[in-house]
Design an enzyme around this catalytic site. Structure first.
Site, short mmCIF file in Angstrom:
data_model
loop_
_atom_site.label_atom_id
_atom_site.label_comp_id
_atom_site.label_asym_id
_atom_site.label_seq_id
_atom_site.Cartn_x
_atom_site.Cartn_y
_atom_site.Cartn_z
N HIS A 1 -10.26 -5.84 10.42
CA HIS A 1 -10.81 -5.57 9.10
C HIS A 1 -12.19 -4.91 9.17
O HIS A 1 -12.96 -4.95 8.23
CB HIS A 1 -10.91 -6.86 8.28
N GLU A 22 0.81 -1.22 0.00
CA GLU A 22 0.00 0.00 0.00
C GLU A 22 0.85 1.27 0.00
O GLU A 22 0.53 2.24 -0.70
CB GLU A 22 -0.96 0.00 1.19
#
Lengths: 333, 402
Positions: free
Chosen positions: A130, A61
């Site tokens: 998450h 990322e």
């Protein structure tokens, strides 16, 4: 012409339209190409525009978001997809230190037409790591814009506006909204990207909310209407900047404010909304502004506990009643 | 040991606070389920608070003569006996001592009492006694000092309303609607222009009467007066030892039966025509009035009504009138006849009725009757015809007994 579409389809069409209109628009991220995106948002674009404009990236990322920043500096209009907002923590340097600062520190020499899309929120048993919201983190970064489309129509409008804007924008999409349905009129004229929308008119109190909680708040308002309580529901649509004028107009009419957010209350988006509206509308408020949010805890994996950790239609309804029907002194509900 | 809170009961649908008249039991007294432990005054009557289970009354108890919001704790029921000395304490140590006391030796009890009696002279009083006043304070009525929402304050400033004159909502805080209501009531007297004064708080009954009477202002009303003979009725009352007022109420009810519009009430949907004549009778009591209702006064025999009236008057005297006793009248009667100086007067048409009949003192066998009417329901000529029927009823008192 208006069609009923799914939220992800509206985003997909928005990307398609912008990529067709402007060669400098390109998409990059994990699984956006061959796989078509974790939530199908980039479906079909790889075939149509090829691997140069729909770039699959490694699981990195920080690197690929930084690549987006560099591309934007070089005159491209990159749309970075981060698989979930939870992984964007790895890209904070690119987003916060670079994208949000470079236009300012360069005295405006370098515009930053970067869009970072990321799903977030509590979905279905994805566990604590998450299931985060984290929107308040990006709200606190001057130089960024944060948009939170709650409907397919807004997803279509706001993604296209984000791509065409020269400022860095974080587009927060809720994981449970991707497969929600709504009307999409691709010809309708878009309101400004940060303009809040009054989703339901009411007289008795203002519910300010955003993202998935808009739908829940509207359903709570339906139930309350059966009891003669008329709730006005304001969808913020944008968390940075916030359209205070629309919010204040509503609070000045109803005199009561409830902020509903999925994220935990402490130092959250609701805190900002409640504080600023208390400042702006102090003499219009007939009770302290109230916030209704998720519990102060990491999201549990257990489905029952997970559901109990965030607002529901029923809990929103109860929060409204608590705000509007104060109990005699000393009594607790 | 477990303690269950006793709360201020809701005794009528309009009651938001109640006045605790007195406790009939002391802390530590054993009580049976259903036994009366306290008396509470609602809008209009004194009612009993009953124990909801067997146990012992335990403090802290709300002080008598205090105004307390419904639902607020006024005392406790404990399943174990607490000695009166410790009953008002709330710290764990005091409670621990109290629980041990019944089963423990006499010396344990001794410890408790000595500790208590020596407390004042000690330089550092233990925490237990000092916490008692704090508990008591939480139970007493809110301190003077106005709590109002920002909106209420803003409104009050704009509308020129003095918040000190505004009654707060159920939560003790003045909100917007209360300020608006105060503004609609019109200007308040400028007390500062006159001599020094003190505020005598309204009793729950005075407040209820004030609200009911203000509500009558929206009724467009007119009055029709007549001088009618009262001689036959008073003679009948004397002979049979009946109340003049009761016979008057019966005469009224029979007149209403012949003019059913006087038994109606105006609603936006139409006139509610009631099937039974229930006469509310204004009764003078200290600091106010109540209107006990005689049901079906037009059709029931005199003896039965006389007994009902006797019971109602007794309840009024003992201030035990229940909500059902004084609500729901379809016609009202107000008799100032016992005051010989009063020649005539008129009354306000209460909410829920179309008319009220007022009469002054009898003079040479006659009295002045004034019928106040809701003009949305009846008209002047209706009132005149009603008076004619009433006159006939009063002349023919023999029919009342039938």
């Amino acid at each position: 012409m208006a069609n009923e579409v799914l939220y992800w389809q509206a985003l997909n069409q928005a990307l398609d339209a912008e990529m067709a209109a402007d060669d400098s628009v390109f998409v990059l991220g994990e699984d956006v190409g061959l796989y078509g995106g974790s939530y199908r948002v980039t479906e079909g674009l790889y075939v149509k525009y090829g691997e140069w404009r729909v770039r699959d990236t490694p699981i990195s990322e920080g690197s690929f978001t930084g690549l987006g920043v560099g591309a934007a500096l070089a005159g491209m209009r990159p749309v970075v997809e981060i698989m979930t907002i939870n992984f964007s923590l790895l890209a904070l340097d690119a987003i916060v230190n670079m994208a949000a600062k470079i236009p300012f520190m360069s005295g405006g020499q370098f515009p930053m037409p970067l869009v970072v899309r990321m799903p977030g929120g509590v979905a279905k048993q994805l566990a604590a790591q998450h299931s985060q919201r984290l929107e308040q983190m990006y709200m606190n970064v001057p130089g960024l814009r944060v948009a939170v489309p709650a409907t397919p129509q807004d997803a279509w409008w706001q993604l296209r506006q984000a791509i065409r804007t020269d400022e860095p924008i974080v587009l927060l999409e809720h994981e449970l909204l991707y497969f929600s349905k709504g009307m999409l009129d691709t010809d309708a004229e878009a309101p400004p990207m940060h303009r809040a929308a009054v989703r339901r008119e009411g007289q008795d109190l203002t519910i300010v909310t955003y993202s998935r909680m808009v739908d829940l708040s509207l359903r709570a308002a339906d139930r309350l209407a059966a009891d003669g309580i008329s709730a006005e529901v304001v969808d913020l649509r944008s968390l940075r900047p916030i359209d205070w004028d629309t919010c204040a107009r509503s609070v000045e009419k109803t005199h009561y404010l409830l902020v509903v957010e999925e994220d935990s209350r402490f130092a959250g988006a609701g805190a900002e909304v409640a504080a600023t509206l208390a400042e702006r509308c102090f003499f219009s408020l007939d009770a302290p502004p109230a916030r209704h949010g998720g519990l102060e805890m990491p999201t549990p994996y257990n489905a029952t506990l997970e559901a109990a950790s965030i607002p529901t239609v029923t809990s929103i309804e109860q929060a409204v009643r608590k705000l509007l029907e104060p109990l005699p002194q000393g009594e607790q509900r | 040991m477990s303690r269950e809170p006793i709360t201020m009961p809701v005794l009528s649908d309009t009651m938001s606070t109640g006045r605790l008249v007195n406790w009939l039991k002391k802390p530590g007294d054993p009580v049976k389920k259903g036994e009366v432990i306290a008396e509470v005054e609602s809008d209009k009557a004194i009612m009993d608070v009953e124990a909801f289970e067997d146990g012992y009354l335990a403090g802290p108890l709300a002080p008598p003569d205090s105004e307390i919001p419904v639902g607020e704790v006024i005392g406790y029921l404990s399943d174990t006996e607490e000695s009166p000395e410790t009953a008002s304490e709330s710290t764990p140590s005091a409670e621990a001592l109290a629980t041990r006391a019944p089963s423990g030796s006499a010396s344990t009890r001794e410890v408790v009492t000595t500790q208590m009696s020596h407390t004042p002279s000690r330089p550092n009083p233990p925490a237990a006694p000092s916490s008692a006043p704090a508990r008591k304070e939480a139970l007493s009525p809110p301190a003077p000092g106005i709590q109002a929402s920002p909106y209420a304050r803003g409104l009050a400033r704009e509308l020129g309303i003095d918040l000190a004159q505004v009654a707060p909502g159920a939560d003790g805080v003045i909100h917007g609607p209360q300020v608006v209501a105060a503004a609609l009531r019109g200007p308040q007297p400028d007390l500062d222009a006159g001599p020094p004064y003190r505020i005598e708080p309204l009793t729950t009954m005075q407040r209820a009467v004030a609200e009911n009477m203000s509500a009558t202002l929206t009724t467009p009303s007119f009055r029709v007066s007549a001088r009618l003979s009262l001689e036959p009725l008073m003679k009948a009352a004397r002979e049979h030892e009946h109340s003049t007022t009761l016979l008057l109420a019966m005469a009224c009810a029979r007149a209403v039966r012949e003019h059913p519009r006087f038994n109606a009430v105006y609603t936006p949907m139409g006139l509610a025509m009631r099937e039974r004549v229930d006469v509310g009778i204004a009764v003078d009591i200290p600091n106010g009035l109540v209107t006990p209702v005689i049901r079906d006064a037009a059709n029931r025999p005199l003896d039965e009504l006389a007994e009902e009236w006797r019971i109602l008057k007794d309840k009024v005297k003992r201030r035990r009138l229940s909500h059902e006793d004084y609500t729901g009248a379809t016609f009202y009667l107000s008799n100032l006849g016992p005051f010989a100086v009063v020649t005539r007067f008129d009354a306000l048409v209460p909410q829920g009725a179309a008319a009220i009949l007022a009469l002054g003192a009898e003079h040479q066998g006659q009295a002045e009757f004034t019928l106040s009417c809701d003009h949305r329901v009846v008209f002047g000529a209706d009132a005149a015809r009603f008076m004619e029927t009433l006159a006939a009823q009063l002349r023919d008192t023999a029919r009342l007994k039938g």
